[in-house]
Design an enzyme around this catalytic site. Structure first.
Site, short mmCIF file in Angstrom:
data_model
loop_
_atom_site.label_atom_id
_atom_site.label_comp_id
_atom_site.label_asym_id
_atom_site.label_seq_id
_atom_site.Cartn_x
_atom_site.Cartn_y
_atom_site.Cartn_z
NE ARG A 1 -2.11 0.92 3.99
CZ ARG A 1 -1.78 1.96 4.78
NH1 ARG A 1 -0.57 2.05 5.28
NH2 ARG A 1 -2.67 2.91 5.04
CD GLU B 1 2.13 -8.06 -0.28
OE1 GLU B 1 1.98 -9.09 0.38
OE2 GLU B 1 1.39 -7.06 -0.16
#
Lengths: 154, 780
Positions: free
Chosen positions: B548, B735
């Site tokens: 994020r 990720e």
């Protein structure tokens, strides 16, 4: 008293027989650039250079280092006068989290001192004693780039 | 300001911030902190997998010269802590004790071999370690559960009140209704899977097993806590300094304003350092009790026992497809061995295990079910690609098998069935629509890059060296999780300060943050200064988690920088004699159409004289979901004599929305890929089947991380799909780069050998017997 020569500076220290070089560097000499990632010789993060060879500082006793020439990341270069490896690692994102970086750079420094023109395979072999979890490609490239810069234009 | 316009800071390969601090050894990590009078604390770990402590006596340890304090469950407040979440609509962290709080600071029950049961603080580490042997503990052994099957038996001992199936509270998804007792943790259906299977021409059903693995950051966790009578200062190896602050304040009865957490440099996080552990609580408590600074540092074995592992899952996957290449039905049942507590949130098990169904969004019929079980093993939690890395291994291997049975190219099969831009995010996020899907470009460019046309029929080489090519697609959150806040301000001298709440875990966030602010303020990135990693100096935030950083904090910083831009023009307007909209901000100047200008320094001084500060604050609530996509291509060479698999090439083609800094994006994809190679081929936490619950390989000699000699130079292909929710089109990529690696390698091994391996890691010990049984009976 044990006579230690670290980064060109002489120290006379009273250290217990069981104390490792990694502990002495970090706890007594405040040379915190040397990191400890495992304490059992399996990660290589604490690699320093002793008499031109890369050594795991957690695997040697300080008493055995008397009168040897030791170099840590702090002795390799500074922010104002960095070693070529410190520049290429920084600029090339070869230091991601930065924790294995001192050990990796010390292993690379020992490699470049004994092999001015390493191949990719030489770099892989020379750095194979140090684990990194962030990625190896940029480390290999930064080491090769530092070798090129040190040996000048081909 | 997205694709097409000329950008000056975004998209440049700038050297990462503070990189020279790291390469010269100056960067200070948590346990580098040394304070006068500092004590060293060491935790005593249990030797039994499940047992009640009937006697624990620290008096002999306390009598040892140099030992200052010792704590057991008898000495600490019995308050639960663990996982907690944001309250929507507030933009700040609020503890919600209704959430899963299943851990005491110290407990009178050991729930796994290695459970923390006492802590000793002494003047140095060796004294503390020696004193541990003088702590007397007697256990009443209990019968434990070590597998999900054992945990789910009706007569199984309950590790936590309510049973061994973990049931998170409401709020996981609009579709999630919390269950209880023997209900599955998650269960839902869309469409009619049975009808879908009835319609299918090809059915593949297979069981896949994924192992427990360790994130293995090179820096073991640790902290230094210092209570000075007013303020508790903590230097911590954490990705979530405000969570640490909040939980410590709540549990120890302090105000949040009394706790300050510093986490400037973290030696690797990978999602795994984002929750609150006992060590922070214990160090804080010891400092409160002794009035001295306390260092509590994990060793490597502590990391293995009490970091958080990636959960072990058993996935039963059933996929049906029609001859025209449509997937007609998907059924996934996921049985999870989670370990003894759920302080690492189980929510991503839901997100992750359902996302393959989001990825294959074109299929109308899906059923998904998960059983997440407590067992007497170390706890699981977040680790890079959490939720997706496990389940998409199973799904992507099954998809490869279905494509083969349909006699279609796996790339074309995926393109036909995967999610398209604009699709509603069913079943997970009804009412939300995905805006950027760069999957086709990932597949096409990745295939061209590796030379997919070279792929042959399975088992084409005679041996002993067999080559093969494989691919996999993947998706993972692009960073939309939880509210965020970040700030941009001008110092009194006009320096642009970017205030990010996130620690530097190596992901390059700080550098991307600087580039985003510089772009919005139309200045050189080098002229902006970034401050980060200190709860005193930054706004409250969730932490660097779930990819994020660039997406959520980046957006907040853009909002904040726009406010600064507006304030600067408003302030300059009167002096320059133009309306604010006629002025432009450029190179730390506000410039009027007639060429006159005021510098940021002059404007900051003017604001200062008026008692004002020029600053902007960007806040975002949890926003619509965004996903990063990737396609991985592996070329492997299997040695049939030794069973060794060499990954000859690995291509990571990733849709990152837009690369704010391509150098950093490459590094993230390369690093994620080698972790994926470890997941595929070598990494596994092995628990003793006889002395149950005992970890057999708690060190880096026996737990095999890929070394610099084991991996190829990972090749990256950056795909930019331009995410519309981000001012510069970016989405998270840290990720996504891991998720598809293991299945691409497994599929390549199949292509090389003709054998499907469904059990990670794919080691020589599995490969050699499989090759043996696949050999025709009469062959030599």
């Amino acid at each position: 008293m044990t006579a230690l020569r670290v980064n060109g500076t002489h120290h006379a220290l009273e250290v217990p027989v069981y104390e490792t070089l990694a502990e002495t560097l970090r706890e007594r000499l405040k040379l915190n650039g040397t990191k400890i990632g495992c304490d059992d010789g399996s990660c290589g993060t604490c690699t320093v250079v002793i008499d031109a060879r890369p050594v795991y500082a957690c695997m040697v006793l300080t008493l055995d280092c008397a009168n040897k020439d030791m170099q840590t990341i702090e002795g390799l270069g500074t922010e104002s006068e960095p070693h070529a490896l410190q520049v290429t690692f920084a600029d090339g994102y070869a230091a991601q989290c930065g924790f294995c970086t001192p050990g990796m750079i010390m292993a690379a420094a020992a490699l470049l001192d004994r092999n001015r023109h390493p191949s990719e395979a030489d770099v892989r072999l020379g750095l194979s004693g140090v684990l990194c979890r962030c990625g190896y490609r940029k480390i290999i490239e930064a080491t090769l780039e530092a070798a090129r810069r040190r040996s000048g234009p081909a | 300001m997205t694709s097409g316009s000329a950008l000056r800071a975004v998209g440049r390969r700038l050297a990462p911030l503070a990189a020279l601090d790291k390469s010269t050894g100056r960067a200070q990590f948590a346990t580098d902190v040394v304070l006068p009078g500092m004590l060293h604390a060491v935790m005593l770990r249990s030797s039994v997998a499940y047992g009640r402590i009937v006697r624990i006596d620290t008096s002999r340890a306390l009598a040892i010269d140099g030992v200052v304090a010792a704590l057991t469950f008898e000495d600490v407040p019995q308050i639960r802590f663990g996982n907690f979440a944001f309250k929507r609509g507030q933009g700040v962290i609020e503890q919600e004790t209704k959430r899963i709080q299943d851990l005491f600071i110290l407990d009178n029950i050991s729930k796994f071999v290695g459970d923390e049961i006492a802590v000793v603080a002494a003047v140095d580490r060796r004294t503390a370690e020696a004193a541990l042997t003088s702590v007397v503990v007697e256990y009443e052994p209990l019968v434990g559960v070590f597998t999900p099957e054992e945990a789910m038996r009706p007569d199984a001992p309950e590790l936590h009140p309510g049973g061994n199936l973990i049931h998170p509270p409401e709020g996981v998804s609009a579709l999630y209704r919390p269950g209880s007792g023997s209900d599955p943790t998650f269960d839902f259906t869309r469409g009619d899977p049975e009808a879908g299977f009835a319609e299918a021409d090809v059915l593949v059903e297979r069981v896949y097993q994924t192992p427990f693995v360790n994130a293995a950051s090179m820096e073991p966790r640790g902290c230094v806590a210092d209570w000075d009578g007013q303020t508790l200062s903590i230097w911590d190896s954490t990705q979530a300094p405000f969570k640490v602050r909040g939980e410590i304040a709540r549990v120890l009865g302090l105000e949040k304003s009394q706790v300050r957490v510093n986490a400037a440099f973290v030696g690797g996080g990978f999602g795994n350092k984002g929750v609150v552990h006992r060590y922070q609580m214990l160090a804080a408590l010891l400092s409160l009790r002794t009035g001295r600074p306390v260092r509590l540092a994990y060793g490597r074995k502590d990391e293995f026992l009490s970091g958080l592992q990636r959960y072990s899952g058993r996935f039963t996957v059933k996929i049906g497809a029609a001859r025209d290449g449509r997937i007609t039905g998907i059924d996934v049942k996921n049985v999870v061995n989670w370990g003894n507590n759920a302080r690492g949130t189980v929510r991503p098990v839901f997100y992750g295990t359902t996302s393959p169904m989001l990825l294959y969004r074109e299929c109308p019929n899906v059923h998904y079910q998960a059983y997440v079980t407590y067992t007497n093993l170390p706890a699981s939690g977040a680790y890079r690609g959490f939720g997706d890395a496990e389940c998409q291994f199973a799904m992507e291997c099954a998809i490869d098998e279905v494509a083969e049975q349909l006699h279609v190219d796996p790339i074309e099969f995926r393109l036909k069935n995967t999610i398209k831009s604009g699709a509603e995010l069913l079943p997970m996020f009804p009412g939300q629509f995905i805006s950027s899907v760069g999957l086709e470009e990932c597949l096409r460019r990745g295939a061209a890059h590796i030379g997919w046309h070279r792929r042959r029929a399975p088992n084409a080489d005679g041996g002993p060296l067999k080559r093969g090519l494989g691919c996999a697609t993947s998706m993972h959150t692009g960073g939309h999780l939880v509210p965020a806040t970040a700030r941009v301000q001008l110092s009194s001298t006009g320096e642009v300060q970017v205030i990010s709440p996130l620690p530097d875990i190596g992901s390059g966030h700080q550098t991307a943050a600087r580039q985003i602010v510089a772009e919005t303020l139309n200045m050189d990135a080098h002229d902006a200064r970034v401050r980060w990693g200190d709860t005193e100096a930054t706004d409250e935030d969730f932490g660097i988690h779930g990819s994020r950083g660039t997406f959520m904090i980046g957006r907040c910083l853009d909002i904040a920088a726009r406010q600064v831009d507006q304030q600067l023009r408003d302030l300059a307007a009167e002096w320059l004699g133009f309306a604010p909209h006629e002025l432009r901000v450029q190179d730390t100047q506000v410039v009027a159409p007639n060429g006159r200008s005021l510098s940021f320094g002059e404007l900051a001084a003017m604001a200062d004289r008026a008692g004002q500060t020029i600053q902007g604050v960007g806040r975002l609530e949890e926003t619509d979901a965004v996903w990063g996509f990737a396609a991985h291509f592996a070329e492997v060479e299997v040695d049939t004599d030794t069973g060794d698999v060499k990954v000859v090439r690995l291509v990571a083609a990733a849709d990152v929305g837009r690369a704010i800094n391509p150098l950093i994006v490459e590094g993230q994809l390369e690093g994620a890929a080698i972790q994926g190679i470890g997941y595929a081929l070598s990494e596994e936490l092995v628990y003793d089947p006889v002395i149950r619950g005992t970890l057999l390989n708690p060190n880096l000699l026996m737990y095999e991380l890929p070394t610099i000699r084991d991996v190829p130079l990972v090749e990256t292909v950056i795909v930019e799909s331009d995410e519309t929710m981000h001012p510069y089109g970016a989405k998270g990529c840290g990720e996504t780069g891991l998720v598809g690696v293991a299945p691409s390698i497994a599929n390549a091994i199949y292509n090389a050998t003709g054998i499907r391996f469904a059990d990670l890691p794919i080691t020589p010990a599995k490969i050699l017997p499989a090759l043996e049984s696949a050999r025709p009976p009469d062959s030599p």
